[in-house]
Design an enzyme around this catalytic site. Structure first.
Site, PDB file in Angstrom:
ATOM      1  N   CYS A 140     -17.673 -12.594 -47.566  1.00  0.00           N
ATOM      2  CA  CYS A 140     -17.958 -11.816 -46.473  1.00  0.00           C
ATOM      3  C   CYS A 140     -19.296 -11.504 -45.780  1.00  0.00           C
ATOM      4  O   CYS A 140     -19.157 -11.056 -44.976  1.00  0.00           O
ATOM      5  CB  CYS A 140     -17.440 -10.263 -47.185  1.00  0.00           C
ATOM      6  SG  CYS A 140     -18.602 -10.110 -48.423  1.00  0.00           S
ATOM      7  N   ASN A 142       1.572 -14.691 -44.163  1.00  0.00           N
ATOM      8  CA  ASN A 142       1.142 -16.306 -44.328  1.00  0.00           C
ATOM      9  C   ASN A 142      -0.056 -16.462 -45.349  1.00  0.00           C
ATOM     10  O   ASN A 142      -0.129 -17.469 -46.143  1.00  0.00           O
ATOM     11  CB  ASN A 142       1.079 -17.003 -42.892  1.00  0.00           C
ATOM     12  CG  ASN A 142       0.047 -16.170 -42.142  1.00  0.00           C
ATOM     13  OD1 ASN A 142       0.538 -14.994 -41.857  1.00  0.00           O
ATOM     14  ND2 ASN A 142      -1.000 -16.770 -41.690  1.00  0.00           N
ATOM     15  N   GLN A 196       7.397 -17.437 -42.633  1.00  0.00           N
ATOM     16  CA  GLN A 196       6.937 -17.868 -43.757  1.00  0.00           C
ATOM     17  C   GLN A 196       8.125 -17.521 -44.831  1.00  0.00           C
ATOM     18  O   GLN A 196       8.142 -17.858 -45.939  1.00  0.00           O
ATOM     19  CB  GLN A 196       5.757 -17.061 -44.240  1.00  0.00           C
ATOM     20  CG  GLN A 196       4.251 -17.755 -43.548  1.00  0.00           C
ATOM     21  CD  GLN A 196       4.095 -19.053 -43.883  1.00  0.00           C
ATOM     22  OE1 GLN A 196       4.664 -19.509 -44.795  1.00  0.00           O
ATOM     23  NE2 GLN A 196       3.218 -19.536 -43.106  1.00  0.00           N
ATOM     24  N   THR A 217      15.599 -28.684 -21.321  1.00  0.00           N
ATOM     25  CA  THR A 217      16.674 -29.484 -22.279  1.00  0.00           C
ATOM     26  C   THR A 217      16.252 -29.579 -23.547  1.00  0.00           C
ATOM     27  O   THR A 217      14.715 -29.598 -23.851  1.00  0.00           O
ATOM     28  CB  THR A 217      16.229 -30.829 -21.605  1.00  0.00           C
ATOM     29  OG1 THR A 217      16.496 -31.154 -20.222  1.00  0.00           O
ATOM     30  CG2 THR A 217      17.297 -32.124 -22.493  1.00  0.00           C
ATOM     31  N   GLY A 270       7.562 -20.955 -33.889  1.00  0.00           N
ATOM     32  CA  GLY A 270       7.494 -19.584 -34.543  1.00  0.00           C
ATOM     33  C   GLY A 270       6.681 -18.853 -33.228  1.00  0.00           C
ATOM     34  O   GLY A 270       7.225 -17.621 -32.924  1.00  0.00           O
TER      35      GLY A 270
HETATM   36  N1  PLP Z   1       4.088 -16.769 -37.882  1.00  0.00           N
HETATM   37  C1  PLP Z   1       3.511 -16.916 -39.156  1.00  0.00           C
HETATM   38  C2  PLP Z   1       3.774 -16.092 -40.119  1.00  0.00           C
HETATM   39  C3  PLP Z   1       3.216 -18.340 -39.273  1.00  0.00           C
HETATM   40  O1  PLP Z   1       2.588 -18.424 -40.378  1.00  0.00           O
HETATM   41  C4  PLP Z   1       3.137 -19.229 -38.233  1.00  0.00           C
HETATM   42  C5  PLP Z   1       2.629 -20.633 -38.607  1.00  0.00           C
HETATM   43  O2  PLP Z   1       1.606 -21.089 -38.500  1.00  0.00           O
HETATM   44  C6  PLP Z   1       3.571 -18.752 -36.968  1.00  0.00           C
HETATM   45  C7  PLP Z   1       4.168 -17.492 -36.851  1.00  0.00           C
HETATM   46  C8  PLP Z   1       3.369 -19.798 -35.749  1.00  0.00           C
HETATM   47  O3  PLP Z   1       4.410 -20.761 -35.859  1.00  0.00           O
HETATM   48  P1  PLP Z   1       4.614 -22.165 -35.045  1.00  0.00           P
HETATM   49  O4  PLP Z   1       3.497 -22.878 -35.749  1.00  0.00           O
HETATM   50  O5  PLP Z   1       5.875 -22.854 -35.085  1.00  0.00           O
HETATM   51  O6  PLP Z   1       4.311 -21.903 -33.740  1.00  0.00           O
END
Ligand code: PLP
Length: 405
Positions: free
Chosen positions: A326, A152, A180, A238, A72
């Site tokens: 907080c 997330n 997500q 690769t 991601g």
């Molecule tokens: N974006 C979101 C919303 C995520 O929850 C995550 C995961 O932690 C990522 C990006 C990053 O993905 P990755 O762990 O595959 O780099």
């Protein structure tokens, strides 16, 4: 003691069927997919198969819209950096305050190092995007909008199809971080105006370190990683054949199980949610009550530190992720809950198809006593802040997960 794993937004267990699919490519079928001989051809065919499996899951028009990446984070970076290269006369980015650091950190870096202006759209206390603020930032200066499909931490779902249409009106590219959402929500990208989408295999029972970037046909794209001609010049290096084969199989399984599993997972999530709200006074759910991922429950407890709950749950064999309180002196609040003006310690429980009712019942058995034990009496508020201040309900300062998964 077997572990009750309720941290599936952080990562999921690799499905045994995925492991089986990967094994030959870690052993006998080790060819380089770019090689012309038999072993290479076999690996190349496996990549094509995985591309088609993923195409089916996200409803892409063609498998050549899919580029495999390391996950991601890389996909998010590749999408945003490409947009700035292919539309060099536009220098603005629109994003939201609750994006993953994969987007926010890059945007902050671009602001510091290039002549780029970043608009960060705020959210309300349920984590819903301020659509009017979004419309107001859309001008012909915007190169790319990057707004996540689902959050997330809270699971709040943004109306990305509509947001993409609005972006098109000013000729901006629209990217969504769907890390997500993929595998949890049905998708049909060919019927949307979404130009680019990031996904990650380990969030839906595939291996870690592999993901993909969808780039709609006709959308110009410049590769982030320069080198050889792999992935049709879109991502040099690769290919991670075993990982990609695993991603493909995980996509196939996600699609196969989606309907039945979504209903079952939502039922488990709701059972936990209702059970906690009934048993634990002064607890409340963070996130959009309606537009929320079916697997995610982010729940806050007044006058409590999320980290403390996490550690005690962990000792009882329950894995989830936490949200510290907080108050000053406690760990830094998360940018997501802070943006929502949520100030209490919060815990995120996230389900997958590996969970069952026993998992929920186990949490309900132990959680009320843990909260009771940790909950500070109102009179023990630190000097200088009243007990009411420290309860800091919505509208006061912030709380956190500190977890960027
Ligand atoms: N974006 C979101 C919303 C995520 O929850 C995550 C995961 O932690 C990522 C990006 C990053 O993905 P990755 O762990 O595959 O780099």
């Amino acid at each position: 003691m077997s572990v009750v794993y309720l941290d599936n937004n952080a990562t999921t267990r690799v499905d045994p069927g995925v492991v089986q699919a990967m094994l030959p490519f870690l052993t006998d079928q080790f060819g380089n997919p770019s090689s012309a001989h038999g072993l290479g051809t076999l690996a190349g065919a496996a990549l094509r198969n995985a591309r088609r499996q993923l195409q089916a899951l996200i409803g892409a028009e063609s498998d050549d819209e899919i580029t495999f990446t390391s996950g991601g984070t890389e996909s998010d970076n590749a999408a945003i950096l490409s947009a700035l290269e292919v539309i060099p006369d536009r220098t603005e980015i629109v994003t939201s305050v609750v994006e993953h650091p994969a987007v926010l950190t890059l945007c902050a870096h671009l602001e510091r190092t290039r002549r780029v202006k970043v608009h960060r759209i705020p959210v309300d206390r349920h984590g819903r995007l301020d659509i009017e603020a979004y419309r107001a930032t859309l001008t012909p200066n915007v190169a790319i909008v990057s707004i996540m499909w689902a959050n997330n931490e809270t699971g709040t779902i943004f109306p990305v199809a509509k947001l993409a249409e609005l972006a098109k009106e000013v000729g901006a590219l629209f990217h969504t971080d769907a890390v997500q959402a993929v595998g949890k929500l049905p998708m049909n990208l060919k019927s949307t105006a979404i130009d680019m989408l990031s996904l990650s295999s380990h969030k839906f029972h595939g291996p870690k370190g592999v993901g993909a970037l969808f780039v709609k046909r006709g959308v110009p794209f410049h590769s982030l990683i320069k080198g050889g001609h792999q992935e049709r010049d879109r991502r040099a290096g690769t290919e991670n054949t075993p990982g990609i084969v695993g991603l493909g199989r995980a996509a196939e399984l996600a699609l196969k199980f989606m309907d039945a599993e979504t209903t079952r997972i939502k039922w488990l999530r709701d059972r936990l949610e209702n059970g906690v709200l009934q048993r634990v006074p002064n607890s409340f759910v963070n996130g959009d009550p309606l537009e929320r991922l079916p697997n995610t429950l982010n729940i806050a407890f007044e006058r409590i530190e999320g980290d403390g709950i996490l550690h005690l749950l962990d000792r009882m064999g329950i894995a989830c992720s936490s949200g510290p309180a907080c108050t000053s002196g406690y760990p830094e609040p998360s940018h997501v809950l802070r943006a929502m003006n949520i100030a209490h310690g919060a815990v995120r429980f996230s389900f997958s198809r590996d969970n069952d009712q026993d998992d929920v019942d186990r949490v309900l058995e132990v959680l009320p006593a843990i909260v009771d034990k940790l909950r500070e009496p109102l009179s023990s508020a630190p000097e200088g802040r009243s007990a009411e201040d420290r309860q800091c309900g919505p509208g006061l300062s912030a709380g956190s997960t500190g977890d960027h998964s």
